[in-house]
Design an enzyme around this catalytic site. Structure first.
Site, short mmCIF file in Angstrom:
data_model
loop_
_atom_site.label_atom_id
_atom_site.label_comp_id
_atom_site.label_asym_id
_atom_site.label_seq_id
_atom_site.Cartn_x
_atom_site.Cartn_y
_atom_site.Cartn_z
N TYR A 127 0.84 -1.21 0.00
CA TYR A 127 0.00 0.00 0.00
C TYR A 127 0.87 1.25 0.00
O TYR A 127 0.56 2.24 -0.66
CB TYR A 127 -0.94 0.02 1.21
CG TYR A 127 -1.83 -1.20 1.31
CD1 TYR A 127 -2.57 -1.64 0.21
CD2 TYR A 127 -1.95 -1.91 2.50
CE1 TYR A 127 -3.38 -2.76 0.30
CE2 TYR A 127 -2.75 -3.04 2.59
CZ TYR A 127 -3.46 -3.46 1.49
OH TYR A 127 -4.26 -4.57 1.60
N GLU A 221 -4.39 -13.68 1.34
CA GLU A 221 -5.48 -13.66 2.33
C GLU A 221 -6.29 -14.97 2.27
O GLU A 221 -6.77 -15.45 3.29
CB GLU A 221 -6.42 -12.47 2.15
CG GLU A 221 -5.80 -11.07 2.15
CD GLU A 221 -4.92 -10.72 3.34
OE1 GLU A 221 -4.75 -11.55 4.25
OE2 GLU A 221 -4.37 -9.61 3.36
FE LIG Z 1 -2.96 -9.03 4.57
FE LIG Z 2 -4.19 -11.75 6.11
#
Ligand SMILES: [Fe+2]
Ligand SMILES: [Fe+2]
Length: 347
Positions: A127, A221
């Site tokens: 990010y 994720e």
């Molecule tokens: Fe993450």
């Molecule tokens: Fe994660």
């Protein structure tokens, strides 16, 4: 039942017999023994996580530099808010996972938690790379710390932070189970209105590099969700006394609340103002994910009318299921980082 043992760092008297290994309250030696694993899924998980290694700067953001100032005002506001929330999620994960690991006595699972922690660092850094590339340092700081001005974001971050802090205060097995559930919800629900927003921009020909970063993050994720699901399933077997009707109801309430908050957040950031997305698409998809997560723990659907993937959102899985897509969506090369296998020994 109410005691939770913190694992020692060095414990020569620990059990070496895998049959005695336990997720919590075991007597671990803490030795990293890759040849003797209690949980068969750990080797698959470990291999997958290692294969997923990636470097944020390898993704080209030059199109995004041009696109960002040209985004519609609603798109740019949503981009900033969503990114701000994602930075928070990955940061709190980085801080919280080692804390959970102190109480996990299955050493092989700690290896997974350590890799996950590393990946959360990479996500936070990606990010930063995105923001450093597409906007000025002042804009970047305003986005990173948007919770200082945005009450909705502050409220959400506080709720999540409090769930995690609870385990800082109360070291008992049920609170540990709840913080594990909070992790499972974070990994399986909280990222998703953000992910769908980035994928939607990309399918509209905008910010392709950002979407690509998100695809790599999403792939990680997915493995984090897999890890926490398996930890909870193992606890169901090893510590059935923890899963009283009262506790299961609490876990369910946590998920219902997580779904509610994610939909509110999606409506707040995306609403009906982004070309290609609607409020209904957000709520249908998040309800569907809520069902998927709860049934994957062995329970009945929470929202019987949302058991199938909404047809209007099929494009999201095209972006997010990177492990099933062997060819990169944009660059036609393998998405799995394969440098380790390509190493040439020229000694
Ligand atoms: Fe993450
Ligand atoms: Fe994660």
């Amino acid at each position: 039942m109410n005691k939770l043992k913190k694992k020692p760092l060095f414990n020569p008297e620990g059990d070496t017999d895998v049959r005695l290994r336990r997720m919590i309250n075991g007597n671990t030696t803490n030795l990293n023994d890759f040849n003797n694993m209690r949980y068969p899924w750990v080797s698959d998980w470990y291999r997958q996580a290692m294969n997923n290694f990636w470097i944020p700067e390898e993704i080209n953001l030059s199109a995004d530099v041009k696109d960002y100032p040209r985004l519609l005002p609603a798109e740019r506001t949503a981009y900033d808010k969503i990114l701000s929330f994602l930075v928070f999620l990955d940061s709190i994960q980085t801080a919280n996972l080692p804390h959970i690991g102190e109480y996990v006595t299955a050493n092989e699972v700690n290896l997974c938690l350590s890799i996950q922690t590393f990946q959360e660092c990479v996500h936070s850094q990606s990010y930063s790379y995105m923001l450093d590339t597409i906007c000025s340092p002042t804009q970047r700081n305003a986005i990173l710390y948007q919770w200082k001005d945005d009450e909705h974001l502050l409220r959400r971050n506080t709720f999540i932070g409090n769930c995690y802090n609870e385990f800082q205060e109360h070291k008992d097995p049920v609170t540990l189970l709840k913080v594990m559930m909070a992790n499972f919800i974070l990994e399986g629900i909280y990222f998703y209105s953000g992910f769908m927003f980035f994928y939607n921009l990309s399918r509209n020909g905008k910010m392709p590099g950002s979407a690509q970063e998100i695809r790599y993050i999403n792939r990680d994720e997915n493995t984090h969700l897999w890890l926490f699901r398996n930890i909870i399933l193992e606890l169901q077997k090893e510590e059935p006394q923890l899963f009283t009707l009262e506790t299961i109801t609490e876990l369910k309430e946590m998920l219902l609340e997580g779904v509610r908050q994610e939909i509110d957040w999606g409506h707040y950031c995306i609403g009906n103002n982004i070309p290609g997305l609607t409020r209904d698409m957000v709520s249908d998809y998040i309800h569907y994910l809520g069902n998927l997560r709860w049934t994957s723990l062995g329970y009945e659907p929470l929202y019987p009318e949302h058991t199938a993937e909404p047809e209007s959102m099929a494009w999201v899985s095209q972006y997010s299921n990177a492990n099933m897509v062997k060819t990169d969506f944009f660059e036609a090369k393998s998405t799995a980082y394969a440098k380790s296998t390509a190493l040439v020994d020229d000694l």
